[in-house]
Design a protein around this motif. Structure first.
Motif, PDB file in Angstrom:
ATOM      1  N   PRO A  46     -61.525  -6.101 -33.385  1.00  0.00           N
ATOM      2  CA  PRO A  46     -62.267  -5.116 -32.586  1.00  0.00           C
ATOM      3  C   PRO A  46     -61.662  -4.949 -31.201  1.00  0.00           C
ATOM      4  O   PRO A  46     -61.275  -5.919 -30.546  1.00  0.00           O
ATOM      5  N   THR A  47     -61.565  -3.703 -30.754  1.00  0.00           N
ATOM      6  CA  THR A  47     -60.990  -3.405 -29.450  1.00  0.00           C
ATOM      7  C   THR A  47     -61.961  -2.550 -28.657  1.00  0.00           C
ATOM      8  O   THR A  47     -63.094  -2.326 -29.073  1.00  0.00           O
ATOM      9  N   SER A  48     -61.510  -2.036 -27.519  1.00  0.00           N
ATOM     10  CA  SER A  48     -62.411  -1.259 -26.678  1.00  0.00           C
ATOM     11  C   SER A  48     -61.625  -0.371 -25.733  1.00  0.00           C
ATOM     12  O   SER A  48     -60.696  -0.821 -25.080  1.00  0.00           O
ATOM     13  N   GLY A  49     -61.997   0.898 -25.712  1.00  0.00           N
ATOM     14  CA  GLY A  49     -61.500   1.803 -24.682  1.00  0.00           C
ATOM     15  C   GLY A  49     -59.998   1.998 -24.643  1.00  0.00           C
ATOM     16  O   GLY A  49     -59.449   2.293 -23.585  1.00  0.00           O
ATOM     17  N   GLY A  50     -59.305   1.851 -25.764  1.00  0.00           N
ATOM     18  CA  GLY A  50     -57.869   2.073 -25.796  1.00  0.00           C
ATOM     19  C   GLY A  50     -57.055   1.006 -25.105  1.00  0.00           C
ATOM     20  O   GLY A  50     -55.862   1.199 -24.827  1.00  0.00           O
ATOM     21  N   SER A  51     -57.674  -0.142 -24.803  1.00  0.00           N
ATOM     22  CA  SER A  51     -56.927  -1.207 -24.124  1.00  0.00           C
ATOM     23  C   SER A  51     -55.797  -1.740 -24.993  1.00  0.00           C
ATOM     24  O   SER A  51     -54.727  -2.115 -24.497  1.00  0.00           O
ATOM     25  N   THR A 159     -75.596   4.156 -25.344  1.00  0.00           N
ATOM     26  CA  THR A 159     -76.479   4.922 -26.220  1.00  0.00           C
ATOM     27  C   THR A 159     -75.727   5.499 -27.411  1.00  0.00           C
ATOM     28  O   THR A 159     -76.321   6.216 -28.226  1.00  0.00           O
ATOM     29  N   THR A 160     -74.438   5.223 -27.531  1.00  0.00           N
ATOM     30  CA  THR A 160     -73.652   5.624 -28.702  1.00  0.00           C
ATOM     31  C   THR A 160     -72.927   4.395 -29.238  1.00  0.00           C
ATOM     32  O   THR A 160     -72.810   3.368 -28.557  1.00  0.00           O
ATOM     33  N   SER A 161     -72.410   4.525 -30.461  1.00  0.00           N
ATOM     34  CA  SER A 161     -71.704   3.397 -31.073  1.00  0.00           C
ATOM     35  C   SER A 161     -70.329   3.178 -30.477  1.00  0.00           C
ATOM     36  O   SER A 161     -69.656   2.206 -30.811  1.00  0.00           O
ATOM     37  N   GLY A 166     -65.410   0.566 -20.254  1.00  0.00           N
ATOM     38  CA  GLY A 166     -65.316   1.983 -19.940  1.00  0.00           C
ATOM     39  C   GLY A 166     -66.283   2.848 -20.717  1.00  0.00           C
ATOM     40  O   GLY A 166     -66.288   4.075 -20.550  1.00  0.00           O
ATOM     41  N   ALA A 167     -67.091   2.250 -21.568  1.00  0.00           N
ATOM     42  CA  ALA A 167     -68.063   3.012 -22.367  1.00  0.00           C
ATOM     43  C   ALA A 167     -69.348   2.208 -22.454  1.00  0.00           C
ATOM     44  O   ALA A 167     -69.733   1.739 -23.520  1.00  0.00           O
TER      45      ALA A 167
END
Length: 235
Positions: A46-51, A159-161, A166-167
């Motif tokens: 799992p990653t996040s925000g294009g890191s 409030t979104t998946s 950054g989100a």
């Protein structure tokens, strides 16, 4: 003399017009590349925000390019030029991958990468009591020797998946983080079994939550849990 100058200027204009209207015979991007980052401990990474990105360099060209990963560890780019590329995953909270892989890109090319995460977040649970959310989880390290210092940990609530760095909603996320600043080898069991509290969630709303643990590597990257949906009842 004026007529001669006029003819010269007219010739220059015609040449310039011809250069501007020359047909581009080079083929456009006709290849695509997609795949998944897979954790060596099992499942997607799992990653996040294009890191986390897939670094690519077309053989014979000097300028590299990147494809950002999605939150579930997948990646895709449908506007690439066909040909041979050197590719490698980079930028995430995993042990560096130094060896590039050569991939011949055509339409629909797929390649998966296996990476070893710095940390694994296990037993992640979310318990709602009224409008207060309690998050519990354990932190483990597949490899301890040489592991970057663990900087901090925090919840990510949105409030979104699409939730992560950054989100997220700051008042529910960053404001409830906890500083650690310890090497994993120096952490006692209480440091590895964490509890975070997110108060004052909005009644009648749906939230998506995960937790992350940030390390003090060159990217200040984080390892993330899976994402849990939380429905807060109306008053």
């Amino acid at each position: 003399m004026k007529k001669l100058i006029s003819r010269i200027l007219m010739g220059v204009a015609i040449l310039a017009s011809s250069a501007c209207t020359k047909t581009d015979n080079y083929p456009g991007p006709n290849a695509s590349f997609q795949g998944t980052l897979i954790s060596s401990t099992g499942g997607n990474f799992p990653t996040s925000g294009g890191s986390t990105q897939i670094w690519m360099q077309q053989i014979g060209w000097t300028a590299p390019q990147t494809i950002p990963s999605k939150f579930d560890g997948t990646f895709e780019d449908t506007q690439l030029f066909s040909g041979g590329y050197k590719v490698v995953p980079t930028g995430g909270a995993f042990w560096p991958v130094f060896d590039t892989v050569t991939v011949n890109l055509t339409k629909g090319t797929t390649h998966n990468f296996t990476v070893t995460p710095y940390l694994v977040i296990k037993n992640f649970t979310a318990t709602l009591n009224g409008t207060t959310l309690t998050l519990t989880y354990d932190i483990d390290a597949p490899i301890v020797a040489g592991l970057p210092t663990i900087k901090d940990t925090q919840p990510y609530v949105n409030t979104t998946s699409l939730v992560g760095t950054g989100a997220s909603i700051q008042v529910f996320s960053d404001d409830n983080g906890v500083t650690i600043n310890k090497d994993f080898i120096d952490m006692v069991p209480a440091d590895k079994s964490r509890t975070l509290t997110v108060p004052n969630l909005i009644p009648g709303r749906t939230f998506y939550v995960r937790v992350g643990v940030r390390l003090n590597d060159s990217y200040l990257s984080s390892n993330f849990s899976n994402i849990i949906r939380v429905d807060v009842p109306s008053n």
